[in-house]
Design an enzyme around this catalytic site. Structure first.
Site, PDB file in Angstrom:
ATOM      1  N   ASP A  38     107.928  -1.944  21.403  1.00  0.00           N
ATOM      2  CA  ASP A  38     107.666  -0.776  22.245  1.00  0.00           C
ATOM      3  C   ASP A  38     106.343  -0.964  23.002  1.00  0.00           C
ATOM      4  OD1 ASP A  38     107.313   1.958  23.136  1.00  0.00           O
ATOM      5  OD2 ASP A  38     108.666   2.583  21.531  1.00  0.00           O
ATOM      6  N   THR A  79     110.406   5.212  26.799  1.00  0.00           N
ATOM      7  CA  THR A  79     111.060   4.665  25.599  1.00  0.00           C
ATOM      8  C   THR A  79     112.556   4.977  25.497  1.00  0.00           C
ATOM      9  OG1 THR A  79     109.047   4.574  24.327  1.00  0.00           O
ATOM     10  CG2 THR A  79     111.066   4.824  23.068  1.00  0.00           C
ATOM     11  N   ASN A 100     112.391  10.711  28.289  1.00  0.00           N
ATOM     12  CA  ASN A 100     112.366  11.037  26.859  1.00  0.00           C
ATOM     13  C   ASN A 100     112.792  12.494  26.660  1.00  0.00           C
ATOM     14  OD1 ASN A 100     111.557   8.529  25.951  1.00  0.00           O
ATOM     15  ND2 ASN A 100     109.378   9.014  26.115  1.00  0.00           N
ATOM     16  N   LYS A 161     110.344   5.416  15.477  1.00  0.00           N
ATOM     17  CA  LYS A 161     110.809   6.461  16.400  1.00  0.00           C
ATOM     18  C   LYS A 161     112.323   6.642  16.267  1.00  0.00           C
ATOM     19  CE  LYS A 161     107.484   5.580  20.149  1.00  0.00           C
ATOM     20  NZ  LYS A 161     107.340   5.197  21.567  1.00  0.00           N
ATOM     21  N   ASP A 162     112.771   7.878  16.187  1.00  0.00           N
ATOM     22  CA  ASP A 162     114.214   8.112  16.067  1.00  0.00           C
ATOM     23  C   ASP A 162     114.982   7.556  17.273  1.00  0.00           C
ATOM     24  OD1 ASP A 162     113.871  10.226  18.071  1.00  0.00           O
ATOM     25  OD2 ASP A 162     113.259  11.546  16.440  1.00  0.00           O
ATOM     26  N   ARG A 163     114.444   7.747  18.483  1.00  0.00           N
ATOM     27  CA  ARG A 163     115.175   7.262  19.661  1.00  0.00           C
ATOM     28  C   ARG A 163     115.225   5.734  19.711  1.00  0.00           C
ATOM     29  NH1 ARG A 163     110.405   9.581  21.088  1.00  0.00           N
ATOM     30  NH2 ARG A 163     108.922   8.512  22.431  1.00  0.00           N
ATOM     31  N   ASP A 304     103.330   0.813  20.770  1.00  0.00           N
ATOM     32  CA  ASP A 304     103.262   1.863  21.794  1.00  0.00           C
ATOM     33  C   ASP A 304     102.190   2.892  21.451  1.00  0.00           C
ATOM     34  OD1 ASP A 304     104.493   3.215  24.224  1.00  0.00           O
ATOM     35  OD2 ASP A 304     104.729   4.805  22.732  1.00  0.00           O
ATOM     36  N   HIS A 308      98.901   3.428  23.719  1.00  0.00           N
ATOM     37  CA  HIS A 308      98.567   4.703  24.362  1.00  0.00           C
ATOM     38  C   HIS A 308      97.128   5.102  24.040  1.00  0.00           C
ATOM     39  CE1 HIS A 308     102.145   6.300  26.282  1.00  0.00           C
ATOM     40  NE2 HIS A 308     102.874   5.859  25.285  1.00  0.00           N
ATOM     41  N   HIS A 352     109.500  -0.948  27.895  1.00  0.00           N
ATOM     42  CA  HIS A 352     108.676  -0.719  29.091  1.00  0.00           C
ATOM     43  C   HIS A 352     107.371  -1.413  28.788  1.00  0.00           C
ATOM     44  CE1 HIS A 352     106.391   2.059  26.612  1.00  0.00           C
ATOM     45  NE2 HIS A 352     107.538   2.648  26.296  1.00  0.00           N
TER      46      HIS A 352
HETATM   47 ZN    ZN Z   1     104.880   5.161  25.214  1.00  0.00          ZN
END
Ligand code: ZN
Length: 548
Positions: A38, A79, A100, A161-163, A304, A308, A352
């Site tokens: 990620d 994401t 998202n 992350k669930d996604r 990720d 961030h 990404h």
């Molecule tokens: Zn991000």
């Protein structure tokens, strides 16, 4: 008799040869392991390579086939859309994961890409369990692999992350994600009524407690992190309860105020824990050991969170990649032992990449800026009221898209397109806005070049907004410390695409490739159907190495 025996013998021999040919043609990898890192930029392969091991990222570079100029080919680069696009082989225009979170006009509210109100938590806590892939409108390569074997193949997705787990596992697979409250992996009733025994056993190990009981220190002496800016600086976002961004991080002390178990997401130990879950999934589901090709989709969410908060030039990020490299080395060694070298197929990509921190870029004299969305929203509301009559003309502003209040336009007898055009001109007057497109532009034209074509690949006729903004390069919406992603600029689109293992010879190509080419490449190699919305093309440099 002798002749008969001879004939029989030659018949048997021929038959054996024919069988051998058939089995070599139907030869398949034991398992496909998809790895999404990620927020990983392609440049991290080179930037930190001096201190990578031979068995991790460097092994992918040396043994795998790498497309060095691979990009996301739509906006926005987030994401949810990223994971959906990798596995469906198409863009948000078709798979429908347009961000998202996005505003749904008919509901008057914002929905979450992997949200599903009809299901509930299995394990974990209820608030984190309303998850399924139902918003994704097309099939994934993980789905097609299952269809190809009448579902004897398994597809399993794991991520913090669930996604990052649910979208890659597809509509037919299993997905497990991390619950930040209880510190364990969970799923939803979309998949199971009860957690499988191996997941329960994994959770009982309480690995999150173990990782969060210690301190995050740099792997090497901190003064050797020459690829990063000074550790303590004003560009990065400190944790709550710590007034600087300098190593070391006392994780136990930071936990309470920084998302409890969720804190592990912002440390490299989130990667280690995710891989531990992957090992458990392989063992628990006997992946790749049942005579059919299985698919394991791993997404590393921690890079990720770290990116961030600290940005791409931080010691924290460099340390994350050095540690992830070591985790990957161990994982690839494990795959060798478990399946045999060349018997498994790995691909690695990202959902990404990421922009640099705005204030850091400004400190280096690179033009960049913060776009104040709240201020612009207020200005748009004032402008439309003045121009078209009193009322709230802007239903929603999110993901650099503006949703006009269509009901109000109807009520006032104003054409929505007139409001779109007026607002497009108005928005171009703000500093930082480079281009503005209207929904009417997106529907009437076919864009083939530039940012407008990227917008169109991300534009969904039913779900997207009335106005679509492109900011200037290096401009971000309302960010102060830390950074983000989402644009169509190269810093957000240029990601790794590398395949290694079964039927892949090493090599590199700098030909422009898109992320949507991964799933079609796998479909050709595995002999499955293409995912039903696929718009990418197989990567010929890889599929032409053998005849499929
Ligand atoms: Zn991000």
């Amino acid at each position: 008799m002798k002749n008969l025996l001879l004939a029989l013998f030659s018949f048997l021999t021929l038959d054996t040869i024919a069988t051998a040919q058939v089995s070599s043609e139907s030869n398949k990898p034991k398992i496909v392991v998809g790895i999404v890192v990620d927020q990983m930029r392609q440049e991290y392969f080179y930037k930190f390579q001096e201190r990578y091991t031979e068995g991790g990222f460097k092994r992918l570079m040396n043994e795998g086939f790498m497309m060095t100029n691979a990009h996301y080919n739509y906006i926005p680069t987030y994401t949810g859309p990223g994971h959906a696009s990798v596995y469906t082989g198409t863009t948000p225009a078709t798979h429908g994961i347009i961000a998202n979170d996005w505003y749904v006009r008919s509901l008057g509210k914002t929905i979450y890409c992997a949200g599903d109100s009809t299901v509930s938590a299995v394990g974990g806590t209820e608030g984190n369990g309303k998850i399924s892939p139902r918003n994704m409108k097309s099939t994934t390569i993980s789905d097609e692999l299952r269809f190809a074997t009448n579902k004897r193949s398994k597809s399993v997705g794991v991520a913090i992350k669930d996604r990052g787990a649910a979208l890659p596992a597809g509509h037919l697979g299993d997905a497990y994600w991390f619950d930040s409250k209880k510190g364990e992996f969970m799923t939803s009733t979309y998949y199971y009524e009860d957690l499988p025994a191996w997941v329960k056993a994994f959770n009982e190990k309480k690995l999150a407690d173990e990782y969060l009981s210690g301190t995050w220190e740099t792997l090497f002496p901190i003064d050797t992190y020459v690829q990063s800016i000074e550790d303590d600086n004003d560009f990065e976002g400190p944790f709550i309860g710590k007034d600087n961004t300098a190593f070391p991080y006392d994780l136990k002390a930071l936990m309470e105020d920084n998302g409890e178990y969720g804190l592990i997401s912002t440390t490299p130990f989130g990667n280690t824990m995710t891989l531990e879950m992957a090992y458990a999934a392989i063992e628990g589901e006997q992946l790749g050991k049942r005579g059919e090709t299985d698919l394991l989709a791993i997404s590393f969410s921690s890079p990720d969170y770290i990116g961030h908060r600290f940005g791409p030039s931080s010691v924290e990020l460099e340390d994350n990649y050095l540690r992830l490299d070591r985790d990957l080395e161990k994982f690839f060694d494990f795959l060798d032992d478990e399946y045999g070298a060349g018997e498994y197929l790995v691909f690695l990509t990202a959902d990404h990449a990421v922009a640099d921190i705005v204030n850091y870029m400004q400190s280096e004299n690179v033009p960049s800026g913060n776009f104040n969305t709240r201020f612009v929203l207020t200005q748009m509301r004032g402008f439309t009221s003045q121009m078209f009559g009193e009322g709230n003309w802007i239903a929603n502003y999110s993901n650099e898209q503006v949703f006009i209040n269509h009901d109000l336009a109807k009520e006032k007898g104003v054409k929505v397109e007139d409001v779109q055009m007026a607002l497009a001109d108005f928005l171009l007057g703000f500093e930082g806005v480079k281009e503005v497109y209207t929904a009417a532009d997106m529907r009437r034209n076919e864009y083939t070049k530039g940012k407008s074509s990227l917008l169109q690949m991300g534009y969904n006729h039913k779900a997207s907004g009335d106005l679509l903004l492109i900011l200037e390069p290096a401009w971000l919406s309302s960010s102060f410390r830390g950074t983000t992603h989402g644009t169509g600029y190269t810093y957000d689109t240029h990601v790794p695409v590398v395949m290694m293992g079964w039927n892949v010879k090493s090599g590199k190509s700098a030909r422009y490739t898109t992320i949507t080419d991964i799933a079609p490449t796998l479909a050709i190699m595995l002999g499955t159907r293409l995912p039903n919305g696929a718009s990418g093309q197989p990567i010929l440099e890889i599929v032409n190495q053998k005849s499929y």
